[in-house]
Scaffold this motif. Structure first.
Motif, PDB file in Angstrom:
ATOM      1  N   ARG A   1      32.980  43.203  42.344  1.00  0.00           N
ATOM      2  CA  ARG A   1      32.885  43.248  40.891  1.00  0.00           C
ATOM      3  C   ARG A   1      33.362  41.916  40.319  1.00  0.00           C
ATOM      4  O   ARG A   1      34.339  41.350  40.806  1.00  0.00           O
ATOM      5  CB  ARG A   1      33.729  44.390  40.318  1.00  0.00           C
ATOM      6  N   GLN A   2      32.663  41.451  39.295  1.00  0.00           N
ATOM      7  CA  GLN A   2      33.001  40.169  38.688  1.00  0.00           C
ATOM      8  C   GLN A   2      33.234  40.363  37.205  1.00  0.00           C
ATOM      9  O   GLN A   2      32.484  41.054  36.517  1.00  0.00           O
ATOM     10  CB  GLN A   2      31.868  39.169  38.908  1.00  0.00           C
ATOM     11  N   THR A   3      34.327  39.765  36.716  1.00  0.00           N
ATOM     12  CA  THR A   3      34.623  39.734  35.295  1.00  0.00           C
ATOM     13  C   THR A   3      34.985  38.305  34.932  1.00  0.00           C
ATOM     14  O   THR A   3      36.021  37.800  35.372  1.00  0.00           O
ATOM     15  CB  THR A   3      35.791  40.673  34.937  1.00  0.00           C
ATOM     16  N   GLY A   4      34.113  37.665  34.180  1.00  0.00           N
ATOM     17  CA  GLY A   4      34.360  36.270  33.838  1.00  0.00           C
ATOM     18  C   GLY A   4      34.395  35.422  35.095  1.00  0.00           C
ATOM     19  O   GLY A   4      33.475  35.430  35.895  1.00  0.00           O
ATOM     20  N   GLU A   5      35.490  34.708  35.280  1.00  0.00           N
ATOM     21  CA  GLU A   5      35.642  33.833  36.441  1.00  0.00           C
ATOM     22  C   GLU A   5      36.454  34.485  37.551  1.00  0.00           C
ATOM     23  O   GLU A   5      36.830  33.829  38.514  1.00  0.00           O
ATOM     24  CB  GLU A   5      36.322  32.514  36.017  1.00  0.00           C
ATOM     25  N   ARG A   6      36.731  35.779  37.412  1.00  0.00           N
ATOM     26  CA  ARG A   6      37.488  36.506  38.430  1.00  0.00           C
ATOM     27  C   ARG A   6      36.573  37.457  39.183  1.00  0.00           C
ATOM     28  O   ARG A   6      35.605  37.985  38.617  1.00  0.00           O
ATOM     29  CB  ARG A   6      38.632  37.310  37.792  1.00  0.00           C
ATOM     30  N   VAL A   7      36.850  37.659  40.457  1.00  0.00           N
ATOM     31  CA  VAL A   7      36.068  38.572  41.273  1.00  0.00           C
ATOM     32  C   VAL A   7      37.014  39.490  42.042  1.00  0.00           C
ATOM     33  O   VAL A   7      38.075  39.061  42.494  1.00  0.00           O
ATOM     34  CB  VAL A   7      35.143  37.807  42.248  1.00  0.00           C
ATOM     35  N   ARG A   8      36.649  40.754  42.112  1.00  0.00           N
ATOM     36  CA  ARG A   8      37.419  41.720  42.896  1.00  0.00           C
ATOM     37  C   ARG A   8      36.532  42.226  44.030  1.00  0.00           C
ATOM     38  O   ARG A   8      35.420  42.701  43.786  1.00  0.00           O
ATOM     39  CB  ARG A   8      37.872  42.883  42.031  1.00  0.00           C
TER      40      ARG A   8
ATOM     41  N   GLU B   1      41.584  40.153  44.700  1.00  0.00           N
ATOM     42  CA  GLU B   1      41.190  39.670  43.378  1.00  0.00           C
ATOM     43  C   GLU B   1      41.510  38.194  43.313  1.00  0.00           C
ATOM     44  O   GLU B   1      42.675  37.795  43.464  1.00  0.00           O
ATOM     45  CB  GLU B   1      41.904  40.447  42.276  1.00  0.00           C
TER      46      GLU B   1
ATOM     47  N   ASP C   1      39.937  33.993  41.948  1.00  0.00           N
ATOM     48  CA  ASP C   1      38.972  33.228  41.173  1.00  0.00           C
ATOM     49  C   ASP C   1      37.651  33.198  41.934  1.00  0.00           C
ATOM     50  O   ASP C   1      37.627  33.211  43.166  1.00  0.00           O
ATOM     51  CB  ASP C   1      39.459  31.790  40.967  1.00  0.00           C
TER      52      ASP C   1
ATOM     53  N   THR D   1      25.781  34.808  45.169  1.00  0.00           N
ATOM     54  CA  THR D   1      25.598  36.027  44.387  1.00  0.00           C
ATOM     55  C   THR D   1      24.138  36.470  44.404  1.00  0.00           C
ATOM     56  O   THR D   1      23.820  37.652  44.602  1.00  0.00           O
ATOM     57  CB  THR D   1      26.058  35.803  42.938  1.00  0.00           C
TER      58      THR D   1
END
Length: 259
Positions: free
Chosen positions: A2-9, A29, A31, A70
């Motif tokens: 999962r990606q939110t902005g410049e962060r990825v989990r 989690e 960058d 991606t």
């Protein structure tokens, strides 16, 4: 993932396919530009979980730009469905990934496989479809001469397009030298063995490949074909139905099950 902005989990789980027992799980989690560090970390944790003794360090990944990776992952997800709308979209995604990073061998190899699958299913014209598959496979081994999947695809094109068994065997032998335990490569060697009349050897190779990738509908389909060509029709019918239980949208398996 999962990606939110410049962060990825990234949540990773290691499961024993035979009994469903979870061997290991962890979440990360970071960058987004640290994605390859996460991959190396996951690989190392899996090695520890399985208590493997390796001669070298954990497996290395082929690096590319995060945006290209991606697109590559999205395409890999789509090709599992093995139907034309998803394969067509996957083709576009691989091409977009390669526009970003023309030196990313895995995307070239998977693009080759996608062209070949679409051609075999009759959705691309025979000559141009397989020619595109060959060009992409050649590009894969050009940018990475040690990438087994590229040679695997060269062998597949030589087999289905050229009908050149010797050339197919040469490429598959190279692929197996580089990746001797790859279920996909062993599965293709099984198809070649069947074409050479080595029926029982082919079935054993198919079963070996299928046992090591029990959730892979493509390998399950190859096992079913092996039974069919060997005249073991009851086993073939059961195997085709298993393919459809893994992937109800697998067009070729649905046709075979009806036939």
């Amino acid at each position: 993932v999962r990606q939110t902005g410049e962060r990825v989990r990234v949540t990773a789980r290691l499961v024993n396919a035979a009994d469903g027992f979870r061997l290991w799980a962890e979440s990360y989690e970071r960058d987004f530009d640290d994605l390859f560090d996460i991959q190396d970390d996951i690989a190392a944790k899996i090695v520890a979980a399985l208590q493997l003794r390796l001669l070298a360090g954990p497996p290395e990944v082929t690096e590319t730009q995060p945006e290209a990776y991606t697109l590559y992952l999205r395409a890999n997800y789509l090709v599992r469905e093995m139907n034309e709308p998803n394969l067509r979209e996957a083709t576009d995604l691989y091409l977009r990934a390669l526009d970003i990073d023309p030196g990313y061998a895995p995307a070239w190899a998977e693009l080759s496989a996608t062209y070949a699958n679409r051609t075999a299913a009759g959705h691309l014209d025979f000559d141009p479809g397989y020619q595109k598959a060959r060009e992409a496979a050649q590009k894969a081994v050009e940018v990475d001469p040690d990438f087994a999947r590229g040679y695997e695809q060269l062998g597949w094109v030589a087999f289905w397009y050229d009908g050149d068994m010797a050339e197919a065997a040469r490429h598959l032998e190279t692929a197996l030298t580089l990746a001797p335990r790859s279920p996909a490569i062993i599965g293709k060697a099984a198809v070649l063995a069947m074409a050479l009349g080595r029926v029982e050897q082919s079935i054993r190779l198919h079963e070996y490949s299928g046992e090591r990738s029990p959730l892979d509908a493509v390998e399950a389909y190859n096992v079913a074909l092996g039974y069919k060509y060997a005249g073991r029709l009851e086993q073939a019918e059961a195997a085709f139905r298993r393919v459809l239980s893994l992937n109800p949208d697998y067009d070729a398996a649905a046709r075979a099950a009806r036939g």
